[in-house]
Design a protein around this motif. Structure first.
Motif: not given
Length: 250
Positions: A75-79, A156-171, A197-202
């Protein structure tokens, strides 16, 4: 990603073009006579499937054991996590893209698999003989038969997170994709196993780590600012949490 590949043999191969929207790569990790150590893996938001072709292998920092001939979902890891590699290690795996596992497997929600290595039932497992014969050909056939239309909105949401390099807020993400924070959280729980938020932080950590490794002339404060951290202390805390190391040791 593995922290140290000094002695072992690590090979990656790309899947057939039809499967590239689903799968990053196929890989094989083999130890040699100089290996007898714990190898560290950093979180990247991706789940994986592993078959053990060698002797029993300890993983999850020693709390789980992968047995010979058996297939496991990781599974995905948080650490970070560590696996023990020696001369008898022979692991073959698939690095799936984020959010894809539930489209290829009828299995538990990804939320139940976070930070875990779970043995698959026989019906979900790989055929050891076919993996040994030609793993790329076998995996291409195996996943082509399972692949189906993915959820374009979630991708598309995942692509957007990747494009922003995790810097978008969840809102901001919810607003940009005409949904609510609660709906995003449900989608991520099922398809990733982490919160948005966890995914964006990673993703932000992965980007910061690349800057730290490749930009030795920049200060930690400069990298923190470029990567969306409040200050260098927050960046250092994230590096420690996800990798177990200080920025100077990356």
């Amino acid at each position: 990603m593995l922290d140290n590949l000094l002695h072992m043999t690590y090979l990656e191969k790309i899947p057939t073009p039809a499967l590239q929207p689903y799968i990053h790569s196929y890989w094989q990790l083999k130890g040699d006579t100089t290996d007898n150590q714990w190898e560290r893996i950093f979180p990247d938001g991706c789940p994986g499937i592993v078959i053990n072709l060698g002797d029993n292998c300890l993983t999850d920092n020693g709390s789980s054991k992968m047995e010979h001939g058996k297939t496991y979902v990781v599974g995905a890891m948080t650490s970070f996590k560590e696996s023990f590699v020696n001369q008898d290690t022979n692991l073959v795996g698939i690095c799936l893209k984020p959010g894809i596992f539930s489209y290829l497997y009828k299995y538990a929600s990804q939320k139940e698999l976070v930070n875990s290595t779970i043995e698959f039932d026989r019906c979900q497992s790989f055929d050891t003989a076919l993996v040994l014969k030609n793993n790329v050909q076998y995996f291409n056939k195996f996943y082509t038969e399972r692949a189906k239309q993915i959820d374009g909105n979630f991708q598309q949401v995942l692509y957007d997170i990747g494009l922003s390099k995790g810097q978008h807020t969840i809102s901001q993400l919810a607003s940009r994709h005409c949904t609510t924070v609660r709906q995003l959280e449900r989608m991520f729980a099922v398809n990733i196993g982490l919160s948005p938020k966890e995914y964006s932080n990673i993703i932000r950590f992965q980007n910061a780590m690349k800057h730290i490794v490749s930009s030795k002339e920049k200060s930690l404060s400069e990298i923190a600012f470029e990567c969306g951290y409040y200050d260098h202390a927050h960046l250092s805390n994230d590096v420690k949490r996800f990798s177990g190391l200080t920025p100077s040791l990356l």
